[in-house]
Motif scaffolding. Structure first.
Motif, PDB file in Angstrom:
ATOM      1  N   ILE A  42       7.863 -13.109  -8.409  1.00  0.00           N
ATOM      2  CA  ILE A  42       6.581 -12.517  -8.044  1.00  0.00           C
ATOM      3  C   ILE A  42       5.816 -12.065  -9.285  1.00  0.00           C
ATOM      4  CG2 ILE A  42       5.507 -10.524  -6.903  1.00  0.00           C
ATOM      5  CD1 ILE A  42       6.392 -12.739  -4.994  1.00  0.00           C
ATOM      6  N   GLN A  43       6.525 -11.455 -10.215  1.00  0.00           N
ATOM      7  CA  GLN A  43       5.868 -10.949 -11.417  1.00  0.00           C
ATOM      8  C   GLN A  43       5.377 -12.073 -12.323  1.00  0.00           C
ATOM      9  OE1 GLN A  43       4.909  -7.972 -12.061  1.00  0.00           O
ATOM     10  NE2 GLN A  43       4.107  -8.463 -14.082  1.00  0.00           N
ATOM     11  N   ALA A  44       6.096 -13.176 -12.369  1.00  0.00           N
ATOM     12  CA  ALA A  44       5.713 -14.283 -13.253  1.00  0.00           C
ATOM     13  C   ALA A  44       4.577 -15.117 -12.690  1.00  0.00           C
ATOM     14  CB  ALA A  44       6.933 -15.175 -13.507  1.00  0.00           C
ATOM     15  N   ARG A  45       4.305 -15.005 -11.401  1.00  0.00           N
ATOM     16  CA  ARG A  45       3.312 -15.846 -10.747  1.00  0.00           C
ATOM     17  C   ARG A  45       1.920 -15.209 -10.832  1.00  0.00           C
ATOM     18  NH1 ARG A  45       3.718 -16.644  -4.307  1.00  0.00           N
ATOM     19  NH2 ARG A  45       3.520 -14.401  -4.541  1.00  0.00           N
ATOM     20  N   PRO A  46       0.905 -15.940 -11.258  1.00  0.00           N
ATOM     21  CA  PRO A  46      -0.455 -15.388 -11.280  1.00  0.00           C
ATOM     22  C   PRO A  46      -0.986 -15.193  -9.867  1.00  0.00           C
ATOM     23  CG  PRO A  46      -0.515 -17.708 -11.822  1.00  0.00           C
ATOM     24  CD  PRO A  46       0.942 -17.324 -11.756  1.00  0.00           C
ATOM     25  N   GLY A  47      -1.940 -14.276  -9.730  1.00  0.00           N
ATOM     26  CA  GLY A  47      -2.498 -13.993  -8.413  1.00  0.00           C
ATOM     27  C   GLY A  47      -3.998 -13.802  -8.466  1.00  0.00           C
ATOM     28  N   HIS A  48      -4.528 -13.265  -7.382  1.00  0.00           N
ATOM     29  CA  HIS A  48      -5.972 -13.086  -7.249  1.00  0.00           C
ATOM     30  C   HIS A  48      -6.323 -11.602  -7.385  1.00  0.00           C
ATOM     31  CE1 HIS A  48      -6.227 -17.229  -5.861  1.00  0.00           C
ATOM     32  NE2 HIS A  48      -5.248 -16.960  -5.008  1.00  0.00           N
ATOM     33  N   LEU A  49      -7.414 -11.317  -8.083  1.00  0.00           N
ATOM     34  CA  LEU A  49      -7.938  -9.955  -8.206  1.00  0.00           C
ATOM     35  C   LEU A  49      -8.935  -9.719  -7.087  1.00  0.00           C
ATOM     36  CD1 LEU A  49      -7.798  -7.462 -10.104  1.00  0.00           C
ATOM     37  CD2 LEU A  49      -9.846  -8.378 -11.235  1.00  0.00           C
ATOM     38  N   LEU A  50      -8.734  -8.639  -6.328  1.00  0.00           N
ATOM     39  CA  LEU A  50      -9.574  -8.376  -5.162  1.00  0.00           C
ATOM     40  C   LEU A  50     -10.612  -7.300  -5.447  1.00  0.00           C
ATOM     41  CD1 LEU A  50      -6.894  -8.281  -2.303  1.00  0.00           C
ATOM     42  CD2 LEU A  50      -8.245 -10.235  -3.097  1.00  0.00           C
ATOM     43  N   ALA A  51     -11.768  -7.433  -4.825  1.00  0.00           N
ATOM     44  CA  ALA A  51     -12.752  -6.354  -4.824  1.00  0.00           C
ATOM     45  C   ALA A  51     -12.344  -5.325  -3.775  1.00  0.00           C
ATOM     46  CB  ALA A  51     -14.138  -6.910  -4.513  1.00  0.00           C
ATOM     47  N   ASP A  52     -12.436  -4.061  -4.127  1.00  0.00           N
ATOM     48  CA  ASP A  52     -12.000  -3.002  -3.210  1.00  0.00           C
ATOM     49  C   ASP A  52     -12.965  -1.820  -3.321  1.00  0.00           C
ATOM     50  OD1 ASP A  52     -10.714  -1.102  -1.662  1.00  0.00           O
ATOM     51  OD2 ASP A  52      -8.718  -1.620  -2.384  1.00  0.00           O
ATOM     52  N   PRO A  53     -14.028  -1.791  -2.521  1.00  0.00           N
ATOM     53  CA  PRO A  53     -15.004  -0.697  -2.609  1.00  0.00           C
ATOM     54  C   PRO A  53     -14.415   0.683  -2.341  1.00  0.00           C
ATOM     55  CG  PRO A  53     -15.884  -2.534  -1.327  1.00  0.00           C
ATOM     56  CD  PRO A  53     -14.427  -2.817  -1.552  1.00  0.00           C
ATOM     57  N   LEU A  54     -13.459   0.757  -1.412  1.00  0.00           N
ATOM     58  CA  LEU A  54     -12.849   2.051  -1.109  1.00  0.00           C
ATOM     59  C   LEU A  54     -12.070   2.577  -2.308  1.00  0.00           C
ATOM     60  CD1 LEU A  54     -12.141   4.301   0.878  1.00  0.00           C
ATOM     61  CD2 LEU A  54     -10.269   2.875   1.735  1.00  0.00           C
ATOM     62  N   LEU A  55     -11.339   1.703  -2.978  1.00  0.00           N
ATOM     63  CA  LEU A  55     -10.558   2.107  -4.147  1.00  0.00           C
ATOM     64  C   LEU A  55     -11.458   2.631  -5.254  1.00  0.00           C
ATOM     65  CD1 LEU A  55      -7.555   2.078  -5.028  1.00  0.00           C
ATOM     66  CD2 LEU A  55      -8.017  -0.094  -6.154  1.00  0.00           C
ATOM     67  N   ALA A  56     -12.643   2.051  -5.381  1.00  0.00           N
ATOM     68  CA  ALA A  56     -13.571   2.454  -6.442  1.00  0.00           C
ATOM     69  C   ALA A  56     -14.069   3.883  -6.263  1.00  0.00           C
ATOM     70  CB  ALA A  56     -14.747   1.492  -6.476  1.00  0.00           C
ATOM     71  N   LEU A  57     -13.946   4.437  -5.076  1.00  0.00           N
ATOM     72  CA  LEU A  57     -14.409   5.800  -4.832  1.00  0.00           C
ATOM     73  C   LEU A  57     -13.422   6.862  -5.313  1.00  0.00           C
ATOM     74  CD1 LEU A  57     -15.772   5.346  -1.182  1.00  0.00           C
ATOM     75  CD2 LEU A  57     -17.088   5.356  -3.317  1.00  0.00           C
ATOM     76  N   LEU A  58     -12.188   6.460  -5.586  1.00  0.00           N
ATOM     77  CA  LEU A  58     -11.142   7.411  -5.945  1.00  0.00           C
ATOM     78  C   LEU A  58     -11.005   7.534  -7.455  1.00  0.00           C
ATOM     79  CD1 LEU A  58      -8.403   6.340  -3.370  1.00  0.00           C
ATOM     80  CD2 LEU A  58      -9.925   8.314  -3.230  1.00  0.00           C
ATOM     81  N   PRO A  59     -10.599   8.723  -7.943  1.00  0.00           N
ATOM     82  CA  PRO A  59     -10.335   8.877  -9.374  1.00  0.00           C
ATOM     83  C   PRO A  59      -9.068   8.139  -9.777  1.00  0.00           C
ATOM     84  CG  PRO A  59      -9.684  10.851  -8.194  1.00  0.00           C
ATOM     85  CD  PRO A  59     -10.363   9.957  -7.191  1.00  0.00           C
TER      86      PRO A  59
END
Length: 232
Positions: free
Chosen positions: A56-73
């Motif tokens: 799992i760690q060696a495999r590349p993945g996708h970066l997701l947009a997360d508006p809710l996460l952006a609201l948190l410190p």
């Protein structure tokens, strides 16, 4: 005189006395078989987990947009996160150990939860959020220290949040379950503040925990005929 010295609290001498929960559970062949099987399955799973997470760690993945996460410190909250997690695990074990049937179901549920999580991790390769702060687990980091870099791509779904939810499902009693659910919510927020998960990972975790606990209930369900009371 001999009768005065005879112990008065020996339940085995009282006609109709209810057997201790572990004695009653152990007397059932089905309980012994299910317990032995889940222990073997746990051991088998443990043998493949390090290699799976290396993959799992060696495999590349996708970066997701997360508006809710952006609201948190963004903060390193490893200490309170694992204080809550290990405190909840300890408290739940104290509750479950005298209740063998509930303990058996919790063990099966945890095994199913790990299978479900490995399945979703394999199906959904993701990159961690950009502002990730490494989460330092004082216990698991030592057990699963199998790579030269930390495991950060084990994202969907949140294992920490799902495990906490499973603990809440495993217990009985309104006050204890409510306390564990509050701790679960706190852990869910903290792993987001640490940026080790997307909000999607945390929000989905309770659903998978419920599914794992339901599956465990199907496995541990007692036959209606010829079964003795479990003594929970």
């Amino acid at each position: 005189m001999a009768t005065l010295l005879k112990p008065a609290d020996s339940s085995s001498t009282i006609p109709g006395a209810r057997p201790a929960p572990w004695a009653a559970a152990w007397a059932r062949t089905a309980f012994r078989l299910r317990l032995a099987l889940v222990v073997l399955l746990m051991a088998a799973l443990l043998s493949v987990v390090p290699g799976f997470f290396q993959f799992i760690q060696a495999r590349p993945g996708h970066l997701l947009a997360d508006p809710l996460l952006a609201l948190l410190p963004v903060h390193d909250v490893s200490v309170p996160t694992f204080a809550l997690i290990y405190g909840a695990i300890a408290g739940t074990l104290v509750y479950l150990l005298p209740r063998p049937n509930l303990l058996l179901r919790a063990l099966w549920a945890y095994w199913f939860l790990q299978l479900l999580r490995m399945g979703t991790l394999w199906l959904l390769p993701l990159e961690p959020p950009a502002a990730l702060v490494l989460l330092r687990d004082p216990v698991m980091d030592r057990i699963f220290e199998v790579t030269t870099q930390p495991i950060v791509r084990d994202l969907f779904f949140s294992g920490h949040t799902a495990t906490m939810t499973l603990l809440a499902l495993a217990v009985r009693g309104r006050k204890l379950r409510r306390a564990l659910l509050l701790m679960t919510a706190a852990v869910g927020v903290l792993v987001l503040v640490q940026r080790v998960h997307y909000s999607y990972d945390v929000l989905a975790a309770p659903l998978f925990a419920w599914l794992a606990y339901w599956l465990a209930g199907r496995v541990c369900r007692k036959k209606p005929a010829g079964q003795q009371a479990s003594g929970l």
